[in-house]
Design a protein around this motif. Sequence first.
Motif, PDB file in Angstrom:
ATOM      1  N   GLU A 180     -44.400  -6.286 -31.955  1.00 43.96           N
ATOM      2  CA  GLU A 180     -43.640  -7.445 -32.423  1.00 43.96           C
ATOM      3  C   GLU A 180     -43.601  -8.478 -31.305  1.00 43.96           C
ATOM      4  O   GLU A 180     -42.731  -8.409 -30.437  1.00 43.96           O
ATOM      5  CB  GLU A 180     -42.211  -7.033 -32.778  1.00 43.96           C
ATOM      6  CG  GLU A 180     -42.132  -5.951 -33.821  1.00 43.96           C
ATOM      7  CD  GLU A 180     -40.734  -5.367 -33.948  1.00 43.96           C
ATOM      8  OE1 GLU A 180     -39.821  -5.872 -33.281  1.00 43.96           O
ATOM      9  OE2 GLU A 180     -40.590  -4.392 -34.675  1.00 43.96           O
ATOM     10  N   PRO A 181     -44.527  -9.421 -31.297  1.00 45.28           N
ATOM     11  CA  PRO A 181     -44.532 -10.425 -30.223  1.00 45.28           C
ATOM     12  C   PRO A 181     -43.200 -11.175 -30.170  1.00 45.28           C
ATOM     13  O   PRO A 181     -42.506 -11.309 -31.186  1.00 45.28           O
ATOM     14  CB  PRO A 181     -45.672 -11.365 -30.600  1.00 45.28           C
ATOM     15  CG  PRO A 181     -46.494 -10.614 -31.588  1.00 45.28           C
ATOM     16  CD  PRO A 181     -45.593  -9.619 -32.239  1.00 45.28           C
ATOM     17  N   ALA A 182     -42.862 -11.650 -28.991  1.00 49.34           N
ATOM     18  CA  ALA A 182     -41.578 -12.328 -28.786  1.00 49.34           C
ATOM     19  C   ALA A 182     -41.482 -13.569 -29.668  1.00 49.34           C
ATOM     20  O   ALA A 182     -42.403 -14.369 -29.759  1.00 49.34           O
ATOM     21  CB  ALA A 182     -41.422 -12.720 -27.326  1.00 49.34           C
ATOM     22  N   LEU A 183     -40.356 -13.696 -30.325  1.00 48.20           N
ATOM     23  CA  LEU A 183     -40.097 -14.873 -31.157  1.00 48.20           C
ATOM     24  C   LEU A 183     -39.671 -16.024 -30.261  1.00 48.20           C
ATOM     25  O   LEU A 183     -39.050 -15.811 -29.216  1.00 48.20           O
ATOM     26  CB  LEU A 183     -39.000 -14.560 -32.169  1.00 48.20           C
ATOM     27  CG  LEU A 183     -39.300 -13.438 -33.173  1.00 48.20           C
ATOM     28  CD1 LEU A 183     -38.078 -13.134 -33.990  1.00 48.20           C
ATOM     29  CD2 LEU A 183     -40.445 -13.853 -34.067  1.00 48.20           C
ATOM     30  N   PRO A 184     -39.977 -17.260 -30.643  1.00 48.69           N
ATOM     31  CA  PRO A 184     -39.547 -18.380 -29.817  1.00 48.69           C
ATOM     32  C   PRO A 184     -38.014 -18.466 -29.781  1.00 48.69           C
ATOM     33  O   PRO A 184     -37.345 -18.179 -30.773  1.00 48.69           O
ATOM     34  CB  PRO A 184     -40.151 -19.599 -30.498  1.00 48.69           C
ATOM     35  CG  PRO A 184     -40.500 -19.152 -31.872  1.00 48.69           C
ATOM     36  CD  PRO A 184     -40.724 -17.660 -31.813  1.00 48.69           C
ATOM     37  N   ALA A 185     -37.487 -18.843 -28.637  1.00 42.56           N
ATOM     38  CA  ALA A 185     -36.037 -18.948 -28.473  1.00 42.56           C
ATOM     39  C   ALA A 185     -35.509 -20.107 -29.307  1.00 42.56           C
ATOM     40  O   ALA A 185     -36.139 -21.173 -29.402  1.00 42.56           O
ATOM     41  CB  ALA A 185     -35.688 -19.162 -27.007  1.00 42.56           C
ATOM     42  N   PRO A 186     -34.331 -19.924 -29.933  1.00 40.11           N
ATOM     43  CA  PRO A 186     -33.765 -21.018 -30.720  1.00 40.11           C
ATOM     44  C   PRO A 186     -33.363 -22.183 -29.811  1.00 40.11           C
ATOM     45  O   PRO A 186     -32.974 -21.999 -28.670  1.00 40.11           O
ATOM     46  CB  PRO A 186     -32.537 -20.397 -31.384  1.00 40.11           C
ATOM     47  CG  PRO A 186     -32.217 -19.191 -30.584  1.00 40.11           C
ATOM     48  CD  PRO A 186     -33.508 -18.735 -29.952  1.00 40.11           C
ATOM     49  N   SER A 187     -33.492 -23.403 -30.336  1.00 37.09           N
ATOM     50  CA  SER A 187     -33.162 -24.570 -29.522  1.00 37.09           C
ATOM     51  C   SER A 187     -31.650 -24.680 -29.342  1.00 37.09           C
ATOM     52  O   SER A 187     -30.868 -24.276 -30.181  1.00 37.09           O
ATOM     53  CB  SER A 187     -33.698 -25.835 -30.195  1.00 37.09           C
ATOM     54  OG  SER A 187     -33.097 -26.001 -31.448  1.00 37.09           O
ATOM     55  N   ALA A 188     -31.252 -25.243 -28.204  1.00 35.46           N
ATOM     56  CA  ALA A 188     -29.836 -25.318 -27.861  1.00 35.46           C
ATOM     57  C   ALA A 188     -29.116 -26.432 -28.613  1.00 35.46           C
ATOM     58  O   ALA A 188     -27.895 -26.403 -28.743  1.00 35.46           O
ATOM     59  CB  ALA A 188     -29.684 -25.543 -26.360  1.00 35.46           C
ATOM     60  N   ASN A 189     -29.843 -27.428 -29.118  1.00 36.13           N
ATOM     61  CA  ASN A 189     -29.171 -28.563 -29.762  1.00 36.13           C
ATOM     62  C   ASN A 189     -29.133 -28.425 -31.289  1.00 36.13           C
ATOM     63  O   ASN A 189     -29.261 -29.383 -32.001  1.00 36.13           O
ATOM     64  CB  ASN A 189     -29.818 -29.887 -29.338  1.00 36.13           C
ATOM     65  CG  ASN A 189     -31.312 -29.893 -29.615  1.00 36.13           C
ATOM     66  OD1 ASN A 189     -31.838 -28.953 -30.186  1.00 36.13           O
ATOM     67  ND2 ASN A 189     -31.981 -30.941 -29.165  1.00 36.13           N
ATOM     68  N   GLY A 190     -28.970 -27.243 -31.762  1.00 38.06           N
ATOM     69  CA  GLY A 190     -28.630 -27.029 -33.091  1.00 38.06           C
ATOM     70  C   GLY A 190     -29.596 -26.850 -34.113  1.00 38.06           C
ATOM     71  O   GLY A 190     -29.620 -26.713 -35.185  1.00 38.06           O
TER      72      GLY A 190
END
Length: 105
Positions: A95-105
Amino acid sequence: MANIKSAKKRIATSERNRLRNRMYNAGVRTLVKKCLGACTDYGTHPDEAGRERLTISVRAAFSRIDKAVKRGVLHRNAAAHQKSRLSQAVKHALEPALPAPSANG
C-alpha cells in the motif's frame, strides 16, 4: 585449555550449540534480506508474480524466526521486533503512502 573432564565436555557442548545457533541466525538474516528485497522489487514493479513472491518470502521469514525462538536462538521480543519490522515493510510495499492532506482545508 581445560584439564577437567567435565570442563572439556562443557567446551564441546558450547561449541556445538554456538555453531547451531549461528546456523539459525544466518538463516533468519538471509530470509529477512530476501523479504526486504522482495518488498523493494514489488515497490518498483508491482505485478501479481511479485506479490506472490512477497507473500511467500514473508511466510518463510516468519516461520524461520518462530523456529529460532522455539529453539532458544532468538529472544521472543527480538523476534517480535523483526517480525514487526518486516510487516511494516510489506505493508508499505503493498500500500504505497497516500499523499498527506493539505493544511488549508
